[in-house]
Design a protein around this motif. Structure first.
Motif, PDB file in Angstrom:
ATOM      1  N   ALA A 297      -3.786   4.113  -1.728  1.00 51.59           N
ATOM      2  CA  ALA A 297      -4.123   2.916  -2.508  1.00 51.59           C
ATOM      3  C   ALA A 297      -3.518   1.714  -1.794  1.00 51.59           C
ATOM      4  CB  ALA A 297      -3.596   3.019  -3.928  1.00 51.59           C
ATOM      5  N   ASP A 298      -4.192   0.585  -1.869  1.00 53.40           N
ATOM      6  CA  ASP A 298      -3.621  -0.636  -1.312  1.00 53.40           C
ATOM      7  C   ASP A 298      -3.802  -1.774  -2.309  1.00 53.40           C
ATOM      8  OD1 ASP A 298      -6.285  -1.267  -1.090  1.00 53.40           O
ATOM      9  OD2 ASP A 298      -6.181  -1.863   1.002  1.00 53.40           O
ATOM     10  N   ARG A 299      -3.276  -2.929  -1.916  1.00 58.54           N
ATOM     11  CA  ARG A 299      -3.259  -4.111  -2.787  1.00 58.54           C
ATOM     12  C   ARG A 299      -2.622  -3.774  -4.139  1.00 58.54           C
ATOM     13  NH1 ARG A 299      -5.618  -7.981  -0.013  1.00 58.54           N
ATOM     14  NH2 ARG A 299      -7.004  -7.332   1.668  1.00 58.54           N
TER      15      ARG A 299
ATOM     16  N   PRO B  92      11.915   9.995  -3.481  1.00 56.04           N
ATOM     17  CA  PRO B  92      12.534  11.303  -3.207  1.00 56.04           C
ATOM     18  C   PRO B  92      11.762  12.488  -3.761  1.00 56.04           C
ATOM     19  CG  PRO B  92      14.202   9.708  -3.828  1.00 56.04           C
ATOM     20  CD  PRO B  92      12.885   9.049  -4.064  1.00 56.04           C
ATOM     21  N   SER B  93      10.979  12.274  -4.801  1.00 52.02           N
ATOM     22  CA  SER B  93      10.218  13.389  -5.383  1.00 52.02           C
ATOM     23  C   SER B  93       8.764  13.412  -4.921  1.00 52.02           C
ATOM     24  CB  SER B  93      10.255  13.300  -6.915  1.00 52.02           C
ATOM     25  OG  SER B  93       9.605  12.120  -7.366  1.00 52.02           O
ATOM     26  N   LEU B  94       8.443  12.553  -3.974  1.00 54.04           N
ATOM     27  CA  LEU B  94       7.061  12.451  -3.485  1.00 54.04           C
ATOM     28  C   LEU B  94       7.047  12.718  -1.990  1.00 54.04           C
ATOM     29  CD1 LEU B  94       6.063   9.194  -5.417  1.00 54.04           C
ATOM     30  CD2 LEU B  94       5.317  11.520  -5.968  1.00 54.04           C
ATOM     31  N   ALA B  95       7.074  13.998  -1.620  1.00 50.44           N
ATOM     32  CA  ALA B  95       7.144  14.372  -0.214  1.00 50.44           C
ATOM     33  C   ALA B  95       5.940  13.841   0.556  1.00 50.44           C
ATOM     34  CB  ALA B  95       7.204  15.887  -0.082  1.00 50.44           C
ATOM     35  N   GLY B  96       6.229  13.187   1.685  1.00 53.38           N
ATOM     36  CA  GLY B  96       5.166  12.683   2.554  1.00 53.38           C
ATOM     37  C   GLY B  96       4.604  11.342   2.154  1.00 53.38           C
ATOM     38  N   VAL B  97       5.000  10.831   0.979  1.00 54.94           N
ATOM     39  CA  VAL B  97       4.488   9.543   0.502  1.00 54.94           C
ATOM     40  C   VAL B  97       5.341   8.413   1.077  1.00 54.94           C
ATOM     41  CG1 VAL B  97       4.203   8.060  -1.523  1.00 54.94           C
ATOM     42  CG2 VAL B  97       3.452  10.435  -1.595  1.00 54.94           C
ATOM     43  N   THR B  98       4.670   7.392   1.585  1.00 58.31           N
ATOM     44  CA  THR B  98       5.381   6.248   2.162  1.00 58.31           C
ATOM     45  C   THR B  98       4.843   4.949   1.574  1.00 58.31           C
ATOM     46  OG1 THR B  98       5.622   7.451   4.259  1.00 58.31           O
ATOM     47  CG2 THR B  98       6.019   5.065   4.292  1.00 58.31           C
ATOM     48  N   PRO B  99       5.649   4.235   0.801  1.00 61.53           N
ATOM     49  CA  PRO B  99       5.232   2.899   0.360  1.00 61.53           C
ATOM     50  C   PRO B  99       5.427   1.908   1.506  1.00 61.53           C
ATOM     51  CG  PRO B  99       7.373   3.444  -0.574  1.00 61.53           C
ATOM     52  CD  PRO B  99       6.933   4.640   0.222  1.00 61.53           C
ATOM     53  N   GLU B 100       4.431   1.093   1.769  1.00 57.40           N
ATOM     54  CA  GLU B 100       4.479   0.189   2.917  1.00 57.40           C
ATOM     55  C   GLU B 100       4.103  -1.222   2.504  1.00 57.40           C
ATOM     56  OE1 GLU B 100       1.702   1.913   5.581  1.00 57.40           O
ATOM     57  OE2 GLU B 100       3.087   3.433   6.334  1.00 57.40           O
ATOM     58  N   SER B 101       4.764  -2.154   3.140  1.00 58.33           N
ATOM     59  CA  SER B 101       4.442  -3.569   2.964  1.00 58.33           C
ATOM     60  C   SER B 101       3.916  -4.084   4.292  1.00 58.33           C
ATOM     61  CB  SER B 101       5.685  -4.357   2.540  1.00 58.33           C
ATOM     62  OG  SER B 101       5.405  -5.737   2.530  1.00 58.33           O
ATOM     63  N   GLY B 102       2.687  -4.541   4.304  1.00 57.46           N
ATOM     64  CA  GLY B 102       2.084  -5.010   5.540  1.00 57.46           C
ATOM     65  C   GLY B 102       1.245  -6.250   5.315  1.00 57.46           C
ATOM     66  N   LEU B 103       0.428  -6.553   6.316  1.00 56.83           N
ATOM     67  CA  LEU B 103      -0.439  -7.720   6.259  1.00 56.83           C
ATOM     68  C   LEU B 103      -1.894  -7.282   6.218  1.00 56.83           C
ATOM     69  CD1 LEU B 103       1.279 -10.029   8.908  1.00 56.83           C
ATOM     70  CD2 LEU B 103       1.447 -10.191   6.426  1.00 56.83           C
TER      71      LEU B 103
ATOM     72  N   ARG C 292       0.846  -1.198   0.000  1.00 54.08           N
ATOM     73  CA  ARG C 292       0.000   0.000   0.000  1.00 54.08           C
ATOM     74  C   ARG C 292       0.877   1.241   0.000  1.00 54.08           C
ATOM     75  NH1 ARG C 292      -0.202  -1.894   5.328  1.00 54.08           N
ATOM     76  NH2 ARG C 292      -2.108  -3.053   4.971  1.00 54.08           N
ATOM     77  N   VAL C 293       0.245   2.397  -0.207  1.00 54.58           N
ATOM     78  CA  VAL C 293       0.972   3.654  -0.161  1.00 54.58           C
ATOM     79  C   VAL C 293       0.149   4.651   0.639  1.00 54.58           C
ATOM     80  CG1 VAL C 293      -0.010   4.393  -2.367  1.00 54.58           C
ATOM     81  CG2 VAL C 293       2.066   5.490  -1.522  1.00 54.58           C
ATOM     82  N   THR C 294       0.819   5.392   1.541  1.00 55.98           N
ATOM     83  CA  THR C 294       0.148   6.389   2.373  1.00 55.98           C
ATOM     84  C   THR C 294       0.787   7.759   2.152  1.00 55.98           C
ATOM     85  OG1 THR C 294       1.626   6.076   4.277  1.00 55.98           O
ATOM     86  CG2 THR C 294      -0.317   4.638   4.128  1.00 55.98           C
ATOM     87  N   LEU C 295       0.060   8.773   2.588  1.00 52.05           N
ATOM     88  CA  LEU C 295       0.544  10.150   2.483  1.00 52.05           C
ATOM     89  C   LEU C 295       0.165  10.897   3.756  1.00 52.05           C
ATOM     90  CD1 LEU C 295       1.708  12.610   0.983  1.00 52.05           C
ATOM     91  CD2 LEU C 295      -0.516  12.891  -0.129  1.00 52.05           C
ATOM     92  N   THR C 296       1.148  11.607   4.325  1.00 55.21           N
ATOM     93  CA  THR C 296       0.924  12.427   5.516  1.00 55.21           C
ATOM     94  C   THR C 296       1.008  13.898   5.115  1.00 55.21           C
ATOM     95  OG1 THR C 296       1.955  10.719   6.867  1.00 55.21           O
ATOM     96  CG2 THR C 296       1.670  12.884   7.881  1.00 55.21           C
ATOM     97  N   ARG C 297      -0.063  14.651   5.358  1.00 57.08           N
ATOM     98  CA  ARG C 297      -0.157  16.040   4.890  1.00 57.08           C
ATOM     99  C   ARG C 297       0.952  16.914   5.476  1.00 57.08           C
ATOM    100  NH1 ARG C 297      -3.967  20.080   6.702  1.00 57.08           N
ATOM    101  NH2 ARG C 297      -5.100  18.417   7.761  1.00 57.08           N
ATOM    102  N   GLU C 298       1.259  16.737   6.749  1.00 51.75           N
ATOM    103  CA  GLU C 298       2.292  17.554   7.377  1.00 51.75           C
ATOM    104  C   GLU C 298       3.635  17.360   6.682  1.00 51.75           C
ATOM    105  OE1 GLU C 298       3.538  18.248  11.946  1.00 51.75           O
ATOM    106  OE2 GLU C 298       4.085  16.291  11.122  1.00 51.75           O
ATOM    107  N   GLU C 299       3.949  16.119   6.338  1.00 51.45           N
ATOM    108  CA  GLU C 299       5.234  15.814   5.728  1.00 51.45           C
ATOM    109  C   GLU C 299       5.261  16.198   4.248  1.00 51.45           C
ATOM    110  OE1 GLU C 299       5.996  11.731   6.547  1.00 51.45           O
ATOM    111  OE2 GLU C 299       5.997  12.016   8.733  1.00 51.45           O
ATOM    112  N   ALA C 300       4.070  16.461   3.676  1.00 54.22           N
ATOM    113  CA  ALA C 300       4.005  16.900   2.280  1.00 54.22           C
ATOM    114  C   ALA C 300       4.046  18.417   2.172  1.00 54.22           C
ATOM    115  CB  ALA C 300       2.736  16.363   1.624  1.00 54.22           C
TER     116      ALA C 300
END
Length: 646
Positions: free
Chosen positions: A134-136, A150-161, A85-93
């Motif tokens: 977005a997930d899956r 590096p060009s996507l401020a605040g975006v974090t790609p994550e691998s989870g369950l 999945r991918v998340t975005l944090t407004r403060e970090e963006a």
């Protein structure tokens, strides 16, 4: 007054001691400060340098792996699967997320409608709350985002369950499902766990998942990361994994549940199987079902609409939420109340001409011509209504209701499932409290055959049958073990019923199946070591007028589906050494003997055989039909048990 030399010397020595003490304290403070400065400047210099540079160390919680759920044989019925999945944090963006979303849309599909939804959600949420964009994702999409991070401020790609239900619809109603935490969920929790705020966290919404949330959730881990002034992660400083939720072993048998679901087919129905010795629920199956995985992943509007508009109500758990007039399956309750009160004995007879008149109103027997002279056992085997009309007038509703509650009706059984219904075992006080009306004799007659105000769930009917079969206060349970620790099996107390009375009721149930004129003889088990006792039931959902009776009652197959009678059946086996009790309710199925009894018999046979019912256990003229039915089923072959918690 002049001081003596002795006084002056004492004072000097006192000042000297105080000076030394003060100097020692000052030295200790200076030494402590020096050591602290050395620690800050040498040992932790890098850490404090980063803290001073814009508070660039962040603590991020790690979602714990949700506990697994197994069936009684170790088959995983609720597990976890990898999810990108991918998340975005407004403060970090930097506060403005739209440009970041536009750049991200070049890497993964984000429709204009989804873009609008995300912007609306960001406007409502805290700036420090990560939002799932977005997930899956596919591995290719996930990798593309990671490379361009590096060009996507605040975006974090994550691998989870993410939660997955391998048996899909088989277990949907009992297990329920998990989903993202909503504002409504948080509003119901006084002091929410911080892990609930994480975008990828999945909370039990309904069913077993919701009721066992505290056990299955686990404990969050955490990681310390360094981020730069743009909010992008630069490196991970430390990581402490969370603690996975407990592995829970349920009493359910996944294979039997699968067979029961397929045996009920497309009927709007419910089936419950209880081990009468332990109270273990082996099967608690509602039909039709739904795929809970769709709710975990986000069900589409068309799919949800189809479920909501289906006339068989696939989202409703008919096993514990559905309550129905139990019809003639209730007659054992009335019979035992009559025997215990001393109003009748096993040999007491009433004459059935086909009806009874009370207060100028005629109460009909299902058999228009009547049954003639009937005793206790034949009253059950022939399911004679008039026998119970006569008995109810002598026993009274309060005794009947007390017996019903003693046998498990009219009470909510404590199970980790959603909306377990209490049902109704009505008496005089109940009607006065509920309707502000006095109890009438006609109410007693209706209640005596499981109609009128009486309501029971399939679970309650299975408990009733188990208690009649054993004479003990069998209580159902769904949890066998938690993290390998077996849950204690209750020592069920005796019901306190005279064994002779129970033998009479059981003999009547045996005659239903095995006497030449029993109402469910066609659904009998012919293997003597698996001899079955049971009781049919048919409950009306419409009033039959006098005019309709005069010209002939319209048969169920000529009525619209939703105006047909409910079909019910309860049974247990083996007769001489009870092991399993079964109840089946088929909504608007018609007759209990024709529709519900064959389904219950086959499910019971599967439990007894621990596999497909052997053909030689049923009458010869039914074997071809049973074989064809089994060949058409898609029964699953379980993988070897996986008892690890990975």
């Amino acid at each position: 007054m002049t001081r003596t030399p002795r006084q002056t010397g004492d004072t000097g020595r006192g000042i000297g001691r105080r000076g030394l003490l003060l100097a020692g304290i000052q030295l200790g403070v200076v030494t402590t400060l020096a050591l602290k400065l050395r620690s800050m400047q040498v040992e932790h210099a890098e850490e404090y340098r980063m803290l001073a540079d814009g508070n660039s160390i962040k603590i991020r919680l790690l979602v714990p792996a949700r506990g697994l759920i197994h069936d009684r044989n170790g088959i995983v019925i609720a597990g976890n699967e990898q999810n990108y999945r991918v998340t975005l944090t407004r403060e970090e963006a930097g506060g403005d997320v739209e440009p970041v979303l536009r750049r991200l849309a070049r890497l993964i599909p984000i429709s204009d409608a989804r873009m609008a939804e995300l912007l609306d959600e960001f406007s409502k949420r805290s700036a420090i709350t990560p939002i799932v964009l977005a997930d899956r994702l596919t591995w290719e999409q996930f990798s593309s985002i990671a490379v361009n991070a590096p060009s996507l401020a605040g975006v974090t790609p994550e691998s989870g369950l993410s939660r997955v239900y391998p048996r899909a619809g088989d277990m949907a109603h009992v297990l329920g499902y998990v989903g993202p935490v909503s504002d409504y969920d948080l509003s119901k929790i006084e002091d929410p766990d911080p892990v609930l705020m994480l975008p990828e966290f999945q909370l039990g919404k309904v069913g077993f998942e919701a009721r066992m949330e505290d056990v299955l959730r686990g404990k969050a881990g955490q990681r310390r990361v360094e981020v730069n002034s743009a909010g992008r992660e630069m490196r991970q400083l430390s990581r402490q994994e969370g603690e996975q939720g407990a592995t829970v072993q349920m009493s359910l048998d996944a294979r039997l549940q699968n067979y029961a679901a397929q045996r009920m087919g497309t009927e709007s129905a419910a089936a419950v199987v209880i081990d009468v010795q332990t109270g273990d629920i082996l099967t608690i199956c509602s039909s039709p079902s739904f795929d809970p995985n769709k709710f975990v992943r986000g069900i589409s509007s068309p799919d949800y609409k189809a479920l909501m508009e289906h006339d068989h109500r696939p989202l409703a758990d008919k096993t514990v939420q559905g309550v129905y007039p139990p019809g003639s399956t209730f007659k054992m309750v009335t019979l035992l109340a009559g025997l215990e009160s001393g109003v009748i004995n096993a040999g007491t007879r009433f004459y059935c001409p086909g009806h009874t008149e009370v207060g100028g109103r005629r109460f009909h027997c299902w058999r228009r011509g009547g049954h003639g002279s009937v005793d206790a056992i034949t009253s059950l085997s022939h399911s004679c209504d008039v026998y119970y009309y006569e008995l109810a007038q002598r026993v009274g509703i309060d005794r009947i209701a007390a017996m019903a509650r003693r046998l498990g009706l009219g009470q909510r059984h404590d199970l980790p499932m959603s909306a377990v219904a209490e049902g109704i075992a009505p008496d005089r006080a109940w009607k006065q409290a509920r309707h502000g009306q006095s109890w009438q004799v006609g109410d007693s007659l209706n209640a005596s055959i499981g109609q009128g105000y009486v309501l029971a769930s399939p679970l309650q009917l299975a408990v009733m049958t188990a208690r009649i079969a054993t004479g003990r206060e069998v209580r159902p349970r769904l949890v066998r073990a938690i993290d390998g620790v077996a849950q204690p099996v209750a020592d069920f107390p005796d019901l306190g019923l005279n064994p002779a009375f129970l033998r009479t009721a059981r003999a009547g149930m045996d005659a239903v199946m095995n006497s030449d004129s029993g109402t469910a003889r066609r659904s009998r088990i012919i293997r003597e070591d698996w001899r079955m006792a049971g009781k049919t039931g048919t409950s009306q959902v419409r009033n039959i007028t006098a005019a309709e009776r005069a010209r002939g009652v319209v048969s169920n197959d000529q009525l619209p589906w939703n105006r047909r009678d409910h079909a019910l059946f309860v049974c247990y086996a083996p007769f001489n050494a009870p092991r399993y009790a079964v109840s089946v309710v088929v909504e608007h199925g018609g007759g209990g003997s024709a529709v519900a009894a064959p389904i219950a018999r086959d499910i019971l046979l599967y439990a007894l055989a621990d596999g497909l019912p052997p053909l030689d256990a049923v009458p010869g003229d039914q074997r071809t039909e049973m074989e064809e039915r089994h060949n058409a089923m898609h029964l699953f072959t379980p993988e070897p048990p996986r008892l690890t918690r990975a």
